[in-house]
Scaffold this motif. Sequence first.
Motif, PDB file in Angstrom:
ATOM      1  N   LEU A 128       0.892  -1.181  -0.063  1.00 45.49           N
ATOM      2  CA  LEU A 128       0.151  -0.029   0.140  1.00 45.49           C
ATOM      3  C   LEU A 128       1.030   1.361   0.051  1.00 45.49           C
ATOM      4  CD1 LEU A 128      -2.801  -0.916   2.889  1.00 45.49           C
ATOM      5  CD2 LEU A 128      -3.051  -0.808   0.197  1.00 45.49           C
ATOM      6  N   PRO A 129       0.353   2.515  -0.770  1.00 42.15           N
ATOM      7  CA  PRO A 129       1.155   3.590  -0.277  1.00 42.15           C
ATOM      8  C   PRO A 129       1.439   3.822   1.180  1.00 42.15           C
ATOM      9  CG  PRO A 129      -0.613   3.996  -1.848  1.00 42.15           C
ATOM     10  CD  PRO A 129      -0.838   2.441  -1.233  1.00 42.15           C
ATOM     11  N   LEU A 130       2.377   4.450   1.556  1.00 41.64           N
ATOM     12  CA  LEU A 130       2.680   4.788   2.943  1.00 41.64           C
ATOM     13  C   LEU A 130       1.566   5.106   3.767  1.00 41.64           C
ATOM     14  CD1 LEU A 130       6.086   5.512   4.601  1.00 41.64           C
ATOM     15  CD2 LEU A 130       4.225   6.659   5.150  1.00 41.64           C
ATOM     16  N   THR A 131       1.037   6.317   3.288  1.00 41.43           N
ATOM     17  CA  THR A 131       0.156   6.955   4.019  1.00 41.43           C
ATOM     18  C   THR A 131      -1.068   6.344   4.223  1.00 41.43           C
ATOM     19  OG1 THR A 131      -0.823   9.234   4.158  1.00 41.43           O
ATOM     20  CG2 THR A 131      -0.987   8.204   2.048  1.00 41.43           C
ATOM     21  N   VAL A 132      -1.397   5.183   3.390  1.00 41.96           N
ATOM     22  CA  VAL A 132      -2.636   4.618   3.343  1.00 41.96           C
ATOM     23  C   VAL A 132      -2.499   3.397   4.521  1.00 41.96           C
ATOM     24  CG1 VAL A 132      -4.074   2.729   2.551  1.00 41.96           C
ATOM     25  CG2 VAL A 132      -3.347   4.926   1.032  1.00 41.96           C
ATOM     26  N   ALA A 133      -1.382   2.793   4.371  1.00 37.58           N
ATOM     27  CA  ALA A 133      -1.090   1.910   5.560  1.00 37.58           C
ATOM     28  C   ALA A 133      -0.991   2.673   6.835  1.00 37.58           C
ATOM     29  CB  ALA A 133       0.216   1.323   5.209  1.00 37.58           C
ATOM     30  N   ALA A 134      -0.345   3.713   6.863  1.00 36.32           N
ATOM     31  CA  ALA A 134      -0.382   4.416   8.341  1.00 36.32           C
ATOM     32  C   ALA A 134      -1.682   4.881   8.982  1.00 36.32           C
ATOM     33  CB  ALA A 134       0.578   5.580   8.094  1.00 36.32           C
ATOM     34  N   GLN A 135      -2.463   5.266   8.031  1.00 37.64           N
ATOM     35  CA  GLN A 135      -3.977   5.705   8.374  1.00 37.64           C
ATOM     36  C   GLN A 135      -4.752   4.619   8.649  1.00 37.64           C
ATOM     37  OE1 GLN A 135      -5.383   8.246   9.298  1.00 37.64           O
ATOM     38  NE2 GLN A 135      -7.420   8.043   8.816  1.00 37.64           N
ATOM     39  N   LYS A 136      -4.592   3.456   8.158  1.00 39.04           N
ATOM     40  CA  LYS A 136      -5.207   2.191   8.475  1.00 39.04           C
ATOM     41  C   LYS A 136      -5.012   1.939  10.004  1.00 39.04           C
ATOM     42  CE  LYS A 136      -6.980   0.716   4.650  1.00 39.04           C
ATOM     43  NZ  LYS A 136      -8.487   0.701   4.282  1.00 39.04           N
ATOM     44  N   VAL A 137      -3.877   2.131  10.668  1.00 40.03           N
ATOM     45  CA  VAL A 137      -3.414   1.891  12.022  1.00 40.03           C
ATOM     46  C   VAL A 137      -3.807   3.103  12.802  1.00 40.03           C
ATOM     47  CG1 VAL A 137      -1.617   1.652  13.409  1.00 40.03           C
ATOM     48  CG2 VAL A 137      -1.738   0.486  11.058  1.00 40.03           C
ATOM     49  N   GLN A 138      -3.581   4.390  12.617  1.00 42.07           N
ATOM     50  CA  GLN A 138      -3.747   5.571  13.320  1.00 42.07           C
ATOM     51  C   GLN A 138      -5.228   5.896  13.267  1.00 42.07           C
ATOM     52  OE1 GLN A 138      -0.487   4.892  14.833  1.00 42.07           O
ATOM     53  NE2 GLN A 138      -0.562   7.065  15.161  1.00 42.07           N
ATOM     54  N   VAL A 139      -5.840   6.052  12.069  1.00 44.10           N
ATOM     55  CA  VAL A 139      -7.132   6.520  11.987  1.00 44.10           C
ATOM     56  C   VAL A 139      -7.117   8.013  12.405  1.00 44.10           C
ATOM     57  CG1 VAL A 139      -9.668   6.078  12.324  1.00 44.10           C
ATOM     58  CG2 VAL A 139      -7.997   4.464  12.670  1.00 44.10           C
ATOM     59  N   SER A 140      -6.304   8.756  11.721  1.00 40.67           N
ATOM     60  CA  SER A 140      -5.908  10.369  12.042  1.00 40.67           C
ATOM     61  C   SER A 140      -7.052  11.061  11.190  1.00 40.67           C
ATOM     62  CB  SER A 140      -4.795  10.432  11.499  1.00 40.67           C
ATOM     63  OG  SER A 140      -4.393  11.792  11.649  1.00 40.67           O
ATOM     64  N   ALA A 141      -7.053  12.402  11.822  1.00 44.72           N
ATOM     65  CA  ALA A 141      -8.052  13.239  11.225  1.00 44.72           C
ATOM     66  C   ALA A 141      -7.311  13.892   9.907  1.00 44.72           C
ATOM     67  CB  ALA A 141      -8.174  14.332  12.020  1.00 44.72           C
ATOM     68  N   TYR A 142      -6.078  13.675   9.665  1.00 48.77           N
ATOM     69  CA  TYR A 142      -5.310  14.180   8.659  1.00 48.77           C
ATOM     70  C   TYR A 142      -4.722  13.113   8.044  1.00 48.77           C
ATOM     71  CZ  TYR A 142      -6.044  18.206  11.588  1.00 48.77           C
ATOM     72  OH  TYR A 142      -6.602  19.123  12.534  1.00 48.77           O
ATOM     73  N   PRO A 143      -5.188  12.288   7.292  1.00 52.17           N
ATOM     74  CA  PRO A 143      -4.744  11.040   6.800  1.00 52.17           C
ATOM     75  C   PRO A 143      -3.699  11.065   5.627  1.00 52.17           C
ATOM     76  CG  PRO A 143      -6.828  11.296   5.708  1.00 52.17           C
ATOM     77  CD  PRO A 143      -6.754  12.222   6.637  1.00 52.17           C
ATOM     78  N   SER A 144      -3.538  12.069   5.045  1.00 52.08           N
ATOM     79  CA  SER A 144      -2.469  12.386   3.982  1.00 52.08           C
ATOM     80  C   SER A 144      -1.197  12.727   4.459  1.00 52.08           C
ATOM     81  CB  SER A 144      -3.146  13.202   2.675  1.00 52.08           C
ATOM     82  OG  SER A 144      -3.368  14.460   3.178  1.00 52.08           O
ATOM     83  N   ARG A 145      -1.075  13.215   5.644  1.00 59.49           N
ATOM     84  CA  ARG A 145       0.134  13.894   6.044  1.00 59.49           C
ATOM     85  C   ARG A 145       1.405  12.810   6.248  1.00 59.49           C
ATOM     86  NH1 ARG A 145      -1.821  18.586  10.098  1.00 59.49           N
ATOM     87  NH2 ARG A 145      -3.152  19.911   8.691  1.00 59.49           N
ATOM     88  N   TYR A 146       0.996  11.765   6.299  1.00 62.90           N
ATOM     89  CA  TYR A 146       2.105  10.474   6.619  1.00 62.90           C
ATOM     90  C   TYR A 146       2.850  10.635   5.337  1.00 62.90           C
ATOM     91  CZ  TYR A 146      -0.831   9.305  10.455  1.00 62.90           C
ATOM     92  OH  TYR A 146      -1.724   9.319  11.629  1.00 62.90           O
ATOM     93  N   ALA A 147       2.487  10.920   4.192  1.00 62.65           N
ATOM     94  CA  ALA A 147       2.990  10.736   2.887  1.00 62.65           C
ATOM     95  C   ALA A 147       4.326  11.516   2.735  1.00 62.65           C
ATOM     96  CB  ALA A 147       2.099  10.965   1.622  1.00 62.65           C
ATOM     97  N   THR A 148       4.202  12.696   3.529  1.00 62.40           N
ATOM     98  CA  THR A 148       5.337  13.753   3.268  1.00 62.40           C
ATOM     99  C   THR A 148       6.649  13.431   4.143  1.00 62.40           C
ATOM    100  OG1 THR A 148       4.486  15.076   5.237  1.00 62.40           O
ATOM    101  CG2 THR A 148       3.645  15.527   3.149  1.00 62.40           C
ATOM    102  N   HIS A 149       6.552  12.245   4.633  1.00 59.40           N
ATOM    103  CA  HIS A 149       7.667  12.011   5.299  1.00 59.40           C
ATOM    104  C   HIS A 149       8.379  10.606   4.902  1.00 59.40           C
ATOM    105  CE1 HIS A 149       6.281  15.141   7.892  1.00 59.40           C
ATOM    106  NE2 HIS A 149       5.110  14.555   8.367  1.00 59.40           N
ATOM    107  N   GLU A 150       7.863  10.243   3.976  1.00 62.87           N
ATOM    108  CA  GLU A 150       8.685   8.523   3.576  1.00 62.87           C
ATOM    109  C   GLU A 150      10.193   8.757   3.171  1.00 62.87           C
ATOM    110  OE1 GLU A 150       7.402   5.224   0.575  1.00 62.87           O
ATOM    111  OE2 GLU A 150       6.354   6.911   0.654  1.00 62.87           O
TER     112      GLU A 150
END
Length: 273
Positions: free
Chosen positions: A227-249
């Motif tokens: 999965l794209p990193l931000t999608v995988a992270a969001q599945k775990v974290q359930v954040s209000a800002y699901p796309s922000r993980y992508a900027t730190h890859e």
Amino acid sequence: MRDNRIRTRVRDAVAWGVPALRSARAALISRARELSWPPPGNARRRLEVAGVAGAFALIVGLSAPAAGIADSTASPTSSPVTGGAPAPAGSLAATGSSFDSAVNNFAAAVAPAPPADQDLHPVPVTAPQAQFTPSHEQLSNAKAIVDAGKSMGLPPRAWEIAVATSIQESNLRNLGNLGSRNDHDSLGLFQQRPSSGWGTPSQVQEPSYAATAFYQRLVRVPGWDHLPLTVAAQKVQVSAYPSRYATHEFEAGNIIKALYGSGPYADLASDLQ
């Protein structure tokens, strides 16, 4: 007199050889433990490397007393090495130097290579990437996250997802309660909430526990490693800002590489490698 000199040399050789073997064993075991990727498929290979390392240390180490005795027999009139004078070839001190050099060379040879880019980024990175220079605290926390993933037998992609998630959630800082600035009861590297079943407040502020808890939920996500990193992270974290993980890859990947002595932050993590 000659027999006395030989007996003295034997005692000296044993006194030198035992600590040297112990030191070599510790150095080689330390390097062997770092050969933890990839864990399941290469377990036999790592055992073979450790076995070869042990045999190498034993053979080279045991050669030192023999060389010392041979030196005594061949040169009965030679004087002991004193002060800072260079040790003559074949002497006990010279053998010790050669042994230390051999051990260092062997340890360097088995040092693990950093994860390849394709292992860290198996999915194309399309989001704009943020960058910062990590502090020693942040690098230490990243190491705890990576080590937890290694202990679970997870590949570099998992480490990168976890480190990128922590960058977004806490800037790789093990945050306690921030009072009025705290987001509900979120704590620690991943801002995990005790009220949501992540653990006790003290547990989620322990880096190894927090990282392990993150990984345990990550691996339950179907196809997480593709999965794209931000999608995988969001599945775990359930954040209000699901796309922000992508900027730190990319930043997460560079921090992981630093723990292997590679990349732009390698010098900052020299004591963590």
